[in-house]
Motif scaffolding. Structure first.
Motif, mmCIF file in Angstrom:
data_model
loop_
_atom_site.group_PDB
_atom_site.id
_atom_site.type_symbol
_atom_site.label_atom_id
_atom_site.label_comp_id
_atom_site.label_asym_id
_atom_site.label_seq_id
_atom_site.Cartn_x
_atom_site.Cartn_y
_atom_site.Cartn_z
ATOM 1 N N ARG A 17 -2.354 8.135 10.143
ATOM 2 C CA ARG A 17 -2.375 8.833 8.065
ATOM 3 C C ARG A 17 -3.322 9.926 8.868
ATOM 4 N N ARG B 184 0.851 -7.742 10.218
ATOM 5 C CA ARG B 184 -0.466 -8.127 9.191
ATOM 6 C C ARG B 184 -1.858 -7.732 9.944
ATOM 7 N N LEU C 158 -4.393 -7.113 5.381
ATOM 8 C CA LEU C 158 -4.025 -5.844 5.427
ATOM 9 C C LEU C 158 -2.444 -5.962 5.541
ATOM 10 N N ASP C 159 -2.145 -5.048 5.303
ATOM 11 C CA ASP C 159 -0.359 -4.323 5.881
ATOM 12 C C ASP C 159 -0.551 -2.926 6.279
ATOM 13 N N TYR C 160 0.358 -2.559 6.595
ATOM 14 C CA TYR C 160 1.063 -1.516 6.984
ATOM 15 C C TYR C 160 1.531 -0.767 6.550
ATOM 16 N N ALA C 161 1.728 -1.292 4.843
ATOM 17 C CA ALA C 161 2.808 -0.793 3.823
ATOM 18 C C ALA C 161 2.379 0.831 3.662
ATOM 19 N N GLY C 162 1.003 1.237 3.443
ATOM 20 C CA GLY C 162 0.076 2.141 2.783
ATOM 21 C C GLY C 162 0.061 3.065 3.912
ATOM 22 N N THR D 221 4.146 5.201 2.806
ATOM 23 C CA THR D 221 4.556 5.919 2.436
ATOM 24 C C THR D 221 3.857 7.976 2.710
ATOM 25 N N ASN E 262 -10.810 1.139 4.185
ATOM 26 C CA ASN E 262 -10.293 0.357 3.747
ATOM 27 C C ASN E 262 -8.404 1.170 3.535
ATOM 28 N N LYS E 263 -9.102 1.634 2.497
ATOM 29 C CA LYS E 263 -8.212 2.449 1.793
ATOM 30 C C LYS E 263 -7.752 3.897 2.501
ATOM 31 N N PHE F 252 -5.832 2.908 5.864
ATOM 32 C CA PHE F 252 -4.680 1.642 5.900
ATOM 33 C C PHE F 252 -3.630 2.646 4.310
ATOM 34 N N VAL G 147 -3.942 1.781 1.519
ATOM 35 C CA VAL G 147 -4.031 0.804 0.326
ATOM 36 C C VAL G 147 -4.908 0.699 -0.586
#
Length: 431
Positions: free
Chosen positions: A54, A73, A95-99, A102, A425-426, A429, A431
């Protein structure tokens, strides 16, 4: 630790402020000269790998970042003990990796098979090959089966779970805890240091005791420890004696707590202090760097990966950086917070190296909250700086929760713990 300092650290993480770096303002890099997009491959999607992916994209959006992670996940180590103790559902630590997607990170759900440093490529198990200018691995830990604990291998862990990573092991131990006979003995076997999450076994003891106090009040909890002392010891012991009097027995190495033999069929633990028959055994093995690092010559005689403390580049294999639990980072503990902090330092260093700039002076931090009951939290915070080619602890820049605090204070610490978890986490990841 003063409340103002805790608020500062919490707010710095919540707002994305990078306390890992020096006094200059942190901004995204300007567009690079030329049209070539440097390629960075990151293997391992835990807190180290996810944060690094990130923040490389944040510092330089023109860098092509690929994250390789076999699992779709990620199940977090932080707050896994809360799931074990019945405080929250397992979905809340998933958690997943969608964030990351993006933020422009290319996420590939596959396993890395072979690293080719001479070619600067990584081969995946499906045969695909990924080229890189810089490679980051954050492979976590691997277990030293049958090391010290004779009789304990991966097969034995299906009877005596380690529950030290992965949903399946955690839920197996939870099932055994819930099904334990009345008045039974729940044992935690603690390995010698270093290991992932130094306060983890002792937080686990408190939250298991919290469950037992309600569901099985005559049960006992036994900690057989290969160490003499442990992180936040005075705070944990104060909480145990106050909340769970007579339930938890801690046997340090000096009192015979080192376990040498394990018999899953007899549910027996052979320690220097004698044989212990138990009903549930949580056996946490001795640990070393993740298997990918072991297989590719990135570890030294300690079993961990030596790195340059300014860039986290391996000192053994060129152009590979190692983050998180696997690396030797001075006296920083092996924790999610350390991995997050190291990844920010590493990401800025990688962008600097790719753009032929010298990495600057760095700062690092670790924040660790532990729950001993739903409304009883304790914490430790530490700050570090890069000095003399080493990561060094900054004295009096962090601190522990105070002893003999009010229950209102402990409840605030528990709330801070939940806020910290949501924030990291935000931050890691997206999220």
């Amino acid at each position: 630790m003063p409340q103002t300092r805790r608020h500062f650290l919490s707010n710095a993480l919540k707002t994305g402020a990078l306390t890992a770096f020096g006094g200059s303002a942190i901004t995204a890099c300007s567009k690079p000269a030329g049209n070539r997009a440097p390629k960075v491959v990151i293997i391992g999607g835990g807190y180290g790998g996810a944060t690094c992916a990130r923040y490389i994209r944040y510092f330089d959006p023109d860098v092509d970042v690929t994250l390789v992670e076999a699992r779709p996940r990620y199940h977090t180590c932080p707050f896994s003990n809360a799931v074990l103790g019945g405080l929250q559902d397992a979905a809340l630590i998933t958690l997943d990796y969608a964030g990351l997607k993006t933020h422009g990170v290319n996420v590939i759900h596959a396993a890395a098979r072979t690293i080719h440093p001479e070619k600067r490529t990584v081969t995946l198990t499906d045969g695909a090959t990924l080229p890189y200018q810089r490679l980051v691995i954050s492979p976590g830990i691997s277990f030293l089966w049958n090391h010290i604990f004779t009789g304990y291998d991966e097969t034995a862990s299906s009877t005596m779970p380690h529950a030290w990573h992965g949903r399946e092991q955690l839920m197996l131990l939870r099932k055994q805890l819930v099904g334990m006979r009345g008045g039974g003995v729940f044992a935690i076997v603690v390995p010698g240091t270093p290991f992932r999450c130094p306060p983890g076994p002792y937080e686990r003891a408190g939250l298991v005791a919290h469950y037992l106090r309600q569901a099985n009040p005559r049960a006992k909890l036994l900690i057989l420890d290969a160490n003499e002392h442990f992180s936040k010891q005075d705070l944990f012991e104060e909480a145990w004696y106050s909340l769970y009097p007579g339930m938890i027995e801690h046997v340090p190495i000096s009192a015979g707590g080192l376990v040498s033999g394990i018999d899953p069929k007899r549910m027996s633990l052979q320690a220097e202090g004698g044989e212990f028959k138990v009903d549930v055994a949580n056996v946490i093995p001795f640990q070393q760097a993740g298997q990918l690092a072991v297989d590719h010559g990135l570890i030294d005689e300690t079993g961990w990966c030596p790195v340059d403390h300014q860039t986290f580049a391996s000192t053994l294999v060129p152009d590979i950086h190692v983050l998180g639990d696997s690396c030797l980072a001075g006296n920083m503990p092996k924790s999610a917070s350390s991995a997050n902090s190291q990844a920010k330092v590493c990401s800025l260093a990688i962008v600097s190296l790719l753009r032929e700039r010298e990495p600057g002076a760095m700062f690092y931090h670790n924040t660790c909250y532990s729950l001993v009951a739903p409304d009883y939290g304790i914490s430790i915070n530490s700050m570090y700086r890069y000095e003399g080619n080493r990561i060094k602890l900054i004295e009096r820049a962090g601190g522990l929760s105070p002893l003999r605090a009010t229950m209102e204070y402990r409840a605030r610490e528990a709330a801070y713990a939940r806020s910290w978890y949501a924030s990291i986490n935000k931050d890691s990841f997206g999220v």
